[in-house]
Design a protein around this motif. Structure first.
Motif, short mmCIF file in Angstrom:
data_model
loop_
_atom_site.label_atom_id
_atom_site.label_comp_id
_atom_site.label_asym_id
_atom_site.label_seq_id
_atom_site.Cartn_x
_atom_site.Cartn_y
_atom_site.Cartn_z
N THR A 11 -5.32 6.10 3.67
CA THR A 11 -5.62 6.60 2.32
C THR A 11 -6.15 5.51 1.41
OG1 THR A 11 -3.41 6.21 1.38
CG2 THR A 11 -3.75 8.27 2.60
N TYR A 12 -5.89 4.24 1.75
CA TYR A 12 -6.34 3.11 0.92
C TYR A 12 -7.69 2.57 1.37
CZ TYR A 12 -2.31 2.11 -2.12
OH TYR A 12 -1.35 2.15 -3.10
N LEU A 37 0.83 -1.21 0.00
CA LEU A 37 0.00 0.00 0.00
C LEU A 37 0.86 1.26 0.00
CD1 LEU A 37 -2.85 -1.06 2.46
CD2 LEU A 37 -2.57 -1.57 0.02
N ASP A 49 1.99 4.82 -1.21
CA ASP A 49 1.19 5.96 -1.70
C ASP A 49 1.85 6.55 -2.94
OD1 ASP A 49 -0.75 7.83 -1.89
OD2 ASP A 49 -0.08 9.05 -0.19
N THR A 95 0.27 -5.06 5.49
CA THR A 95 0.82 -3.74 5.20
C THR A 95 1.52 -3.19 6.42
OG1 THR A 95 0.18 -1.44 4.74
CG2 THR A 95 -1.48 -2.82 5.76
N ARG A 152 -0.90 2.37 -6.57
CA ARG A 152 -2.36 2.47 -6.49
C ARG A 152 -3.02 1.80 -7.71
NH1 ARG A 152 -4.99 5.43 -2.93
NH2 ARG A 152 -3.76 6.55 -1.36
N VAL A 166 -2.51 -2.08 -7.30
CA VAL A 166 -3.36 -2.62 -6.24
C VAL A 166 -4.83 -2.62 -6.68
CG1 VAL A 166 -4.28 -2.12 -3.93
CG2 VAL A 166 -1.82 -2.09 -4.33
N GLU A 167 -5.26 -1.55 -7.34
CA GLU A 167 -6.66 -1.52 -7.78
C GLU A 167 -6.94 -2.61 -8.82
OE1 GLU A 167 -10.30 1.48 -8.71
OE2 GLU A 167 -8.25 2.28 -8.92
N MET A 196 -10.64 2.46 -1.16
CA MET A 196 -10.44 1.49 -2.24
C MET A 196 -10.64 0.07 -1.73
SD MET A 196 -7.04 0.68 -4.55
CE MET A 196 -6.81 2.37 -5.08
#
Length: 507
Positions: free
Chosen positions: A203-204, A168, A170, A196, A175, A178-179, A207
């Motif tokens: 922030t994740y 994870l 940033d 993690t 991102r 991971v998505e 999502m």
């Protein structure tokens, strides 16, 4: 009448006054019988131990008939060796049949890069520079999942774990990767978890929730002072407050959060203060949060290759958790019930049997990595153990640019258990250790043979169980004394148990 080959006698030191002196042997300890096939565990007197040893030597003369009946009912002795072997085999074979329908974990490593510089990290130099999984590689990993399950003869539900490095991160690339993994899992109906460091977890969270992530695991090393002395950014900046925020945001949003508390000789004494912190935060009783402990350990065994000289192999594999750490940990727990309530430690896997009356559960395989875990790394390689990732000698194939499976390496590992390791077959504590210890250490120390044993000596397996028993038994006995409610003159449960000379943990 025969003593079951799976009957083990443990010698346990308890605080003075815990039990009637009639239970103490010449050394001042108490004996606990256990049999992981019958599921029994009982405190016994020296006379009962002596009777069992006479039976073991083939001498049943003079053994009290009522005692013999009790030992037979509890499974410590048997009348037919073949029938006892059948009971053992049904447990072992049944377990490995069940594995074929068990969930299978597939770990995706978008890159090995990590933004922290923890001194004990087993991935070490891999975390500073790494290739990345691109879109094609991620799809190839998903395509490999049914092929690997077929090779493992596994029909269980797959689930995905985001792993790293730090999954994870940033960054824009991470991102996106991971998505894609989350979306691919969601579209296929695969549950997802994430491991993690937690510094960017908050922030994740949107999502992770969008794609139905089941839970996340983060690590804290105790109090902020201890934690921030080692789990730091590469520039030395602290991380505790960021991780604390990530845990709170995730849990309040509805994600399950596992907090792994790493313990070593420097942090063990700070655990009571950390428990007070966790209680004040509301973490200990939070329905979405569970805390558990691990021990920091040496990982030089990961660098061993079969062509190293034998003494070098054994020297690099030898050692794991530092001597005395487990004893110091339990000594700390005895004086700090809140830490026990927070962590509920169970290194010997007997806590439920002792405290809750559950049966003793056999530990038939020390680690699931052999049978139901696979990791996909950003080099296109497949690994069977998350601690071995990035070490090519431990790769069991590739998923990109083509799928290959190294059956010669993987199959002996996958089929390894308490009966395939010759040294384990005749060991009556094998059902308490999983048989043969860590497969990777055995492979490394032997020069490439999974069906060898590299475990703690039998004496240290016993010590592990005895250490936990010495901690749990006083708790169990106090609980049972507190629970005895009876009218005047009525004999209570505790008195009945001690009078008959055994402690029936199973109903």
């Amino acid at each position: 009448m025969l003593v079951s080959p799976n009957t083990v006698t443990f010698s346990v030191a308890l605080p003075e006054g815990t039990l009637d002196p009639a239970y103490l042997d010449e050394s001042g300890k108490v004996s606990v019988l256990a049999n992981a096939v019958s599921g029994s565990m009982d405190i016994v007197t020296p006379a009962e131990v002596a009777a069992l040893e006479r039976l073991r030597a083939g001498d049943a003369v003079g053994v009290d008939g009522e005692l013999l009946t009790g030992l037979l009912e509890r499974g410590y002795v048997c009348t037919d060796a073949a029938e006892e072997e059948h009971r053992y085999r049904s447990i072992v074979d049944g377990y490995f049949e069940a594995i074929q329908q068990a969930p299978f974990q597939f770990m995706f490593i978008p890159s090995y890069v990590c933004n922290l510089a923890c001194p004990y990290c087993f991935e070490g130099e891999l975390t500073t520079k790494s290739p990345r999984m691109d879109e094609e590689m991620i799809e190839a990993a998903f395509d490999a999942i049914p092929m690997i399950q077929d090779l493992h003869e596994n029909s269980g539900p797959p689930y995905i774990t985001l792993f790293g490095g730090e999954p994870l991160l940033d960054t824009a690339y991470q991102r996106g990767a991971v998505e894609q993994i989350l979306r691919g899992s969601y579209d296929r109906g695969y549950p997802v978890t994430a491991i993690t460091n937690g510094v960017a977890l908050d922030t994740y969270v949107p999502m992770l929730l969008r794609y139905g992530c089941e839970e996340v695991q983060v690590s804290l090393d105790g109090t902020p002072e201890i934690h921030d002395s080692r789990r730091v950014f590469r520039n030395g900046k602290p991380t505790f407050e960021l991780i604390e925020r990530g845990i709170d945001v995730a849990a309040e949003a509805g994600l399950r959060v596992l907090i792994r508390v790493l313990v070593d000789e420097h942090s063990v004494e700070s655990m009571p203060r950390f428990a007070e912190f966790a209680q004040a935060k509301g973490w200990i009783d939070h329905p979405k949060i569970r805390l558990f402990n691990g021990f920091t350990k040496a990982t030089t065994f990961l660098y061993v290759t079969p062509d190293h000289p034998e003494e070098k192999r054994r020297r690099m594999v030898r050692g794991d958790v530092k001597p005395g750490l487990q004893d110091a940990f339990f000594q700390m727990l005895k004086a700090n019930p809140l830490v026990d309530r927070m962590l509920r430690p169970d290194p010997a896997r007997i806590r439920a049997a002792v405290l809750e009356g559950d049966r003793v559960r056999p530990n038939l395989q020390g680690c699931s990595a052999g049978t139901s875990v696979v990791a996909f790394d950003p080099n296109g390689r497949v690994y069977g153990c998350p601690e071995t990732v990035g070490r090519p000698q431990h790769s069991c194939g590739t998923f990109f640019p083509e799928f290959r499976y190294a059956g010669g390496y993987r199959d002996p590992w996958r089929h390894r258990h308490v009966d395939t390791v010759p040294m384990c077959r005749e060991c009556n504590v094998k059902l308490f250790c999983g048989g043969g210890g860590c497969p990777i250490k055995a492979w490394a120390a032997s020069g490439g043979d999974f069906n060898t044993c590299f475990c703690p000596k039998v004496s240290s397996i016993r010590t592990r169980v005895e250490t936990e028993l010495s901690y749990l038994l006083p708790m169990a006995l106090r609980q049972r004394r507190d629970q005895v409610t009876r009218s005047e003159g009525e004999e209570g449960t505790w008195e009945q148990m001690t009078r008959v000379g055994s402690f029936p943990w199973m109903s």
